[in-house]
Every structure is written in structure tokens, then in C-alpha cells.
Enzyme design. Sequence first.
Site, PDB file in Angstrom:
ATOM      1  CG  ASP A  67      -0.252  -0.376   2.515  1.00 16.39           C
ATOM      2  OD1 ASP A  67       0.998  -0.341   2.562  1.00 16.39           O
ATOM      3  OD2 ASP A  67      -0.944  -0.697   3.494  1.00 16.39           O
ATOM      4  CG  ASP A 136      -8.598  -1.514  12.392  1.00 15.67           C
ATOM      5  OD1 ASP A 136      -7.601  -2.126  11.939  1.00 15.67           O
ATOM      6  OD2 ASP A 136      -9.074  -0.500  11.846  1.00 15.67           O
ATOM      7  CG  HIS A 138      -5.780  -2.132   9.053  1.00 22.94           C
ATOM      8  ND1 HIS A 138      -5.933  -1.129   9.980  1.00 22.94           N
ATOM      9  CD2 HIS A 138      -4.505  -2.041   8.621  1.00 22.94           C
ATOM     10  CE1 HIS A 138      -4.798  -0.459  10.095  1.00 22.94           C
ATOM     11  NE2 HIS A 138      -3.911  -0.996   9.291  1.00 22.94           N
ATOM     12  CD  GLU A 143      -8.601   1.100   7.968  1.00 21.04           C
ATOM     13  OE1 GLU A 143      -8.636   0.240   8.876  1.00 21.04           O
ATOM     14  OE2 GLU A 143      -7.977   2.163   8.082  1.00 21.04           O
TER      15      GLU A 143
END
Length: 245
Positions: A67, A136, A138, A143
Amino acid sequence: MRIVTAKDYDQMSRKASYIVASRVILNPKCVLGLATGDTPKGLYNELVRLFRAGDVDFSGVTTFNLDEYAGLSPENPQSYHSYMEEHLFRHINIPPEHRHIPNGAAQNIGAECRRYEELIEQAHGIDLQILGLGRDGHIGFNEPDVKFEKGTHHVRLTQSTIEANARFFENRDEVPKSAISMGIKTIMSARRILLLASGPEKAEAIRGAVMGAVTPDLPASVLQLHPNATLIVDEAASAEIMRIK
Ligand code: GLP
């Protein structure tokens, strides 16, 4: 998912480096998927050490990063381009034309996402994808969501990720609000996956990823469906799964 435990961050990094190095030794022209964040820094240090010792040659290796922040030019010190340069590329011998990272400064983000997917296809896919884990759950910048995103795509970052990543920027307002990320299909198409997690702040996400239901609400949970995924987890990050076991 194969689970390998490590005493601490340093041991997790060393074990990961042996797995990556063995792939490169067995297949000098392999395609590696690379991650950023704090987690893989120790792994990259170890790979640099193995390279300097003359044990691993990266000259035939091709890389694709997961990314990049949207809106940051490759020269921006906070970009993942700069991160990779600093922590790995400038210390080892992967030819510059073999290294790929999405261009966050692209005018047309959609076209950039398509170009990136095509490049991965032309390279015949990724042999070994290294992954870190967001608090979280990801992976890359996928996400929590109501569906799994497939290919490389433009993603809006959650507040939790913006806050977690603010530590790398002078102030919170500078943290980009969106990014370009490989999708879940891109990641799941890798022939092998190596997920790394260290520290107590990852324990909850690890529990969900390893023992919870497969759900886009915790993107790493999809790795349970991958035929060749390995998790290397240190004691702090494995606290929740060890308690249940
Ligand atoms: C960012 C990256 C992820 C990384 C995550 C965790 O969101 N896009 O690829 O896994 O941070 O980072 P850290 O390793 O610093 O906890």
C-alpha cells in the site's frame, strides 16, 4: 493457519527473516510482497544482516508493496516509498526496476490501481506476502468493512488507523485520509503468506484473526481460508489465544 510463537519482537523478526531468506535462496527470482509499519522493521534489519554476510542475494527478486498513502509523493519522508528506501532497499541489491509501490501521487487513482494489479499479474503473482496487522485487524489498508474489497483499490482510512499512524507525522492533520491498497483478493492470491504480530495492542486482533469468524469486519480473519499462511506471533500478541487454548 500455521502458528509459530516467538519469545519477543527480536525473535519474531529473526524467525521471519529465516523464512523470507529461505524463499529467496530456494527461488532467487521470487516475487515478495512487502509491508510497512513498525512490525517488519526488525525483519528488514535481519535481511540486511543476512545480505551483508553474503548469505542471501536479492538481485533476482521482484517486490510489490501492499500500500501507499494517497496524496504523498514518493519523495515525501512519510511515504511508504521513503520507508522502504530507508529500512530495506538502500541496504540490499534488489534492482530499482524490480521494486514496485503504488504511486500515491497519481492523478488518476483508479488507473493507478488497475496498473498495479496488472503489474502483479505480469509478474505471475506473489510468492510470499509479508503482512503486519492493524489494531482493528486490518491488513494492508483493508479496513473493517461490510464486504471484502477484491483488487487494488482506493481506500478511506478509519479514525483508528489515522490515530495509530499519527505517530509517524508531525501532527495529526498531516496524516493522509486515504490510501491505495492491495485488496483482499490480491493478498489471498499470494502463494504463501507470512503474518507478523508483536505487542499487547495486537492481542485482541490476533484472537479474532485466528479464532474468530471469517468476516470483513476483521479483515485478517480471511487468512484462515488461505492454504499456506503462517503467523509468527510474540508472547504479548499471543496472550489472548494462549488464554483460550
Ligand atoms: C499500517 C500499514 C499496515 C500495517 C499496520 C500496522 O496501517 N498500512 O500494512 O500492518 O500499519 O502497523 P504497525 O506494524 O506499525 O503496528
